[in-house]
Design a protein around this motif. Sequence first.
Motif, PDB file in Angstrom:
ATOM      1  N   ILE A  54      39.708  48.869  47.975  1.00  0.00           N
ATOM      2  CA  ILE A  54      41.144  48.737  47.728  1.00  0.00           C
ATOM      3  C   ILE A  54      41.670  50.159  47.544  1.00  0.00           C
ATOM      4  N   SER A  55      42.726  50.491  48.267  1.00  0.00           N
ATOM      5  CA  SER A  55      43.277  51.847  48.196  1.00  0.00           C
ATOM      6  C   SER A  55      44.335  51.955  47.098  1.00  0.00           C
ATOM      7  N   VAL A  56      44.620  53.173  46.704  1.00  0.00           N
ATOM      8  CA  VAL A  56      45.692  53.418  45.737  1.00  0.00           C
ATOM      9  C   VAL A  56      47.011  52.916  46.324  1.00  0.00           C
ATOM     10  N   GLU A  57      47.218  53.110  47.617  1.00  0.00           N
ATOM     11  CA  GLU A  57      48.437  52.627  48.270  1.00  0.00           C
ATOM     12  C   GLU A  57      48.570  51.111  48.130  1.00  0.00           C
ATOM     13  N   LEU A  59      47.256  49.313  45.740  1.00  0.00           N
ATOM     14  CA  LEU A  59      47.553  49.055  44.326  1.00  0.00           C
ATOM     15  C   LEU A  59      49.048  49.152  44.073  1.00  0.00           C
ATOM     16  N   LEU A  60      49.684  50.139  44.660  1.00  0.00           N
ATOM     17  CA  LEU A  60      51.090  50.384  44.414  1.00  0.00           C
ATOM     18  C   LEU A  60      52.019  49.459  45.194  1.00  0.00           C
ATOM     19  N   ASN A  61      51.549  48.905  46.321  1.00  0.00           N
ATOM     20  CA  ASN A  61      52.432  48.158  47.206  1.00  0.00           C
ATOM     21  C   ASN A  61      52.109  46.681  47.371  1.00  0.00           C
ATOM     22  N   THR A  62      51.076  46.188  46.708  1.00  0.00           N
ATOM     23  CA  THR A  62      50.710  44.778  46.804  1.00  0.00           C
ATOM     24  C   THR A  62      50.904  44.139  45.435  1.00  0.00           C
ATOM     25  N   ASN A  63      51.442  42.930  45.433  1.00  0.00           N
ATOM     26  CA  ASN A  63      51.730  42.256  44.167  1.00  0.00           C
ATOM     27  C   ASN A  63      51.385  40.773  44.235  1.00  0.00           C
ATOM     28  N   GLY A  64      51.055  40.230  43.081  1.00  0.00           N
ATOM     29  CA  GLY A  64      50.904  38.787  42.922  1.00  0.00           C
ATOM     30  C   GLY A  64      49.967  38.138  43.920  1.00  0.00           C
ATOM     31  N   GLN A  65      50.406  37.013  44.465  1.00  0.00           N
ATOM     32  CA  GLN A  65      49.563  36.214  45.354  1.00  0.00           C
ATOM     33  C   GLN A  65      49.226  36.918  46.664  1.00  0.00           C
ATOM     34  N   ALA A  66      49.910  38.001  46.985  1.00  0.00           N
ATOM     35  CA  ALA A  66      49.568  38.762  48.193  1.00  0.00           C
ATOM     36  C   ALA A  66      48.136  39.301  48.123  1.00  0.00           C
TER      37      ALA A  66
END
Length: 155
Positions: A54-57, A59-66
């Motif tokens: 899992i990339s830092v990007e 982490l910052l751009n994915t949320n919840g059920q995604a």
Amino acid sequence: MQLTELGAKVAQQGPEERRRVLDQLCNDAEISDYMKGVCYDTVAFCLFLGGKDISVEQLLNTNGQAWLGIFNFDAGTAWRGEEISRGSGVGFKRVGDYSPGYFHAAVAVGGTDVRGVNANYLTPGWSAVFDLAKISTDKAGVYQHDNQPIEVRYV
């Protein structure tokens, strides 16, 4: 997800430091010191710390059920009462006629214990450890939670 200042700092550290923080979180450090979000975000952050791809990007751009597509719990291991490796992501899936799908995720912290956020009985808060062995069994691989059949899978 939203990383705190401390979470952003840890995300930039090397694998050894990230694993050290994961170990602290599995023991009793507070997850909200590092990130804000729902159960899936919490699992993603811990999997990232443990070295999952899992990339830092992300982490910052994915949320919840995604996150569910990234976790891919269905390809993981069906829990049958065994101990789960510390730092693993654990998914809880409704089965049968009861709105099928993953309704919660948590982090294995040792043995059959998990920590998580946002799920009242299963994981009422990060500071409360829940023992999966407390989920009553219906038949092999199907458990009862909240009067509904569920499967528990981990990655």
